[in-house]
Design a protein around this motif. Structure first.
Motif, PDB file in Angstrom:
ATOM      1  N   LYS A 144     -51.448 -79.876  24.747  1.00  0.00           N
ATOM      2  CA  LYS A 144     -52.842 -79.514  24.505  1.00  0.00           C
ATOM      3  C   LYS A 144     -52.918 -78.164  23.800  1.00  0.00           C
ATOM      4  O   LYS A 144     -52.116 -77.258  24.034  1.00  0.00           O
ATOM      5  N   ASP A 200     -57.898 -79.233  20.668  1.00  0.00           N
ATOM      6  CA  ASP A 200     -58.459 -80.370  21.397  1.00  0.00           C
ATOM      7  C   ASP A 200     -59.140 -79.928  22.683  1.00  0.00           C
ATOM      8  O   ASP A 200     -59.643 -80.750  23.440  1.00  0.00           O
ATOM      9  N   GLY A 201     -59.175 -78.614  22.904  1.00  0.00           N
ATOM     10  CA  GLY A 201     -59.882 -78.074  24.060  1.00  0.00           C
ATOM     11  C   GLY A 201     -60.599 -76.792  23.696  1.00  0.00           C
ATOM     12  O   GLY A 201     -60.083 -75.972  22.919  1.00  0.00           O
ATOM     13  N   VAL A 251     -61.827 -81.925  15.364  1.00  0.00           N
ATOM     14  CA  VAL A 251     -61.048 -82.667  16.354  1.00  0.00           C
ATOM     15  C   VAL A 251     -60.515 -83.972  15.771  1.00  0.00           C
ATOM     16  O   VAL A 251     -61.080 -84.542  14.831  1.00  0.00           O
ATOM     17  N   ASN A 255     -57.772 -88.708  19.881  1.00  0.00           N
ATOM     18  CA  ASN A 255     -57.255 -88.043  21.074  1.00  0.00           C
ATOM     19  C   ASN A 255     -58.378 -87.715  22.043  1.00  0.00           C
ATOM     20  O   ASN A 255     -59.550 -87.684  21.670  1.00  0.00           O
ATOM     21  N   ASN A 282     -60.512 -85.103  23.890  1.00  0.00           N
ATOM     22  CA  ASN A 282     -60.915 -83.723  23.634  1.00  0.00           C
ATOM     23  C   ASN A 282     -61.920 -83.300  24.703  1.00  0.00           C
ATOM     24  O   ASN A 282     -62.669 -84.130  25.215  1.00  0.00           O
ATOM     25  N   ILE A 308     -65.152 -86.577  22.808  1.00  0.00           N
ATOM     26  CA  ILE A 308     -65.243 -85.204  23.318  1.00  0.00           C
ATOM     27  C   ILE A 308     -66.062 -85.213  24.592  1.00  0.00           C
ATOM     28  O   ILE A 308     -67.233 -85.594  24.581  1.00  0.00           O
ATOM     29  N   HIS A 358     -60.024 -80.652  31.955  1.00  0.00           N
ATOM     30  CA  HIS A 358     -59.324 -80.816  30.688  1.00  0.00           C
ATOM     31  C   HIS A 358     -58.143 -81.771  30.804  1.00  0.00           C
ATOM     32  O   HIS A 358     -57.417 -81.959  29.815  1.00  0.00           O
TER      33      HIS A 358
END
Length: 260
Positions: A11, A105-106, A149, A153, A155, A198, A234
């Motif tokens: 991540k 992604d975070g 993003v 994946n 997120n 997301i 997360h």
């Protein structure tokens, strides 16, 4: 050291409000890096030095925290310190973090601006930073994050609100109004960004002693408690959780500010 079974290997996460070693932001950075994430951190020590965090504020705080973490073997990089009250800063921070990490992604928006202002003391000059830092910057950073993003994946975005809905905080109304907006932003953004993979959630960490308070804190939570919750949000364990405002406050129902 607070250990967690949650792993976030691979991540890449940007955390704001990282400028004091005692703060929630620094704890988040350490805990996420310990869990295997690569972390970019942003902070603004100029705020700390002028607004009531005298017990833990330090010049060049973001750089110093980053140095402490990297010397512990953790994968943390600093984004250029800057003031979110200034136009264009929010997008630049996301862009620099994404460039340094390759992608994001975070996103954890832990920063805030807050001062004690009684009615009769409200002016455009002292109201505007509450709204530009606490609301405008968050909205623009969410927008910039969403643009970059990989929707294939998972997120996640985590916002931070306060205890403004738990009772009167009449000498902090500008701060309370801005933090109430963050709660609503969580609800709206989660619906908007779901189809981009997301998740958006919001933490109310309750009162935390991060260097600004000198009274009895025995019933308060700690920055590690907020980090435990953020790690969960997360992780893939929270894949069905979005649009939630989650209190981590021992049920005290106590409003409080300056908990970064």
């Amino acid at each position: 050291m607070n250990k967690s079974s949650i792993r976030l290997d691979g991540k890449k996460i940007l955390i704001t409000g990282v400028s004091r070693s005692m703060g929630i932001g620094a704890t988040l950075a350490r805990r996420f890096a310990e869990a295997g994430a690569t972390v970019a951190v942003h902070g603004f020590s100029g705020y700390d030095m002028t607004v009531g965090v005298k017990n833990s504020a330090m010049p060049n705080g973001t750089e110093n925290v980053t140095k402490q973490l990297t010397e512990s073997g953790l994968n943390v990089v600093a984004v250029t310190p800057s003031d979110f009250a200034e136009s264009g800063t929010a997008e630049k921070v996301v862009g620099e973090a994404a460039q340094k990490l390759g992608r994001l992604d975070g996103l954890i928006l832990n920063h805030c601006y807050g001062t004690y202002l009684e009615i009769g003391e409200w002016t455009e000059e002292n109201l505007d930073p509450h709204f530009s830092v606490n609301i405008r910057a968050c909205m623009l950073m969410i927008q910039a994050f969403a643009k970059q993003v990989d929707t294939a994946n998972e997120n996640a975005i985590t916002l931070f609100t306060s205890g403004q809905n738990d009772g009167p905080m009449t000498n902090e109304i500008p701060y309370c109004v801005s933090k109430a907006a963050i709660s609503n932003l969580c609800r709206q953004a989660s619906a908007l960004l779901g189809d981009r993979n997301i998740r958006v959630n919001c933490i109310n960490p309750g009162p935390n002693d991060t260097g600004y308070y000198s009274g009895d804190t025995s019933r308060w939570c700690t920055p590690n408690d907020a980090a435990d919750l953020a790690l969960f949000l997360h992780s893939s364990n929270a894949k069905c959780i979005t649009g939630q405002i989650i209190a981590s406050d021992k049920g005290e129902g106590f409003g409080g500010s300056f908990v970064l």
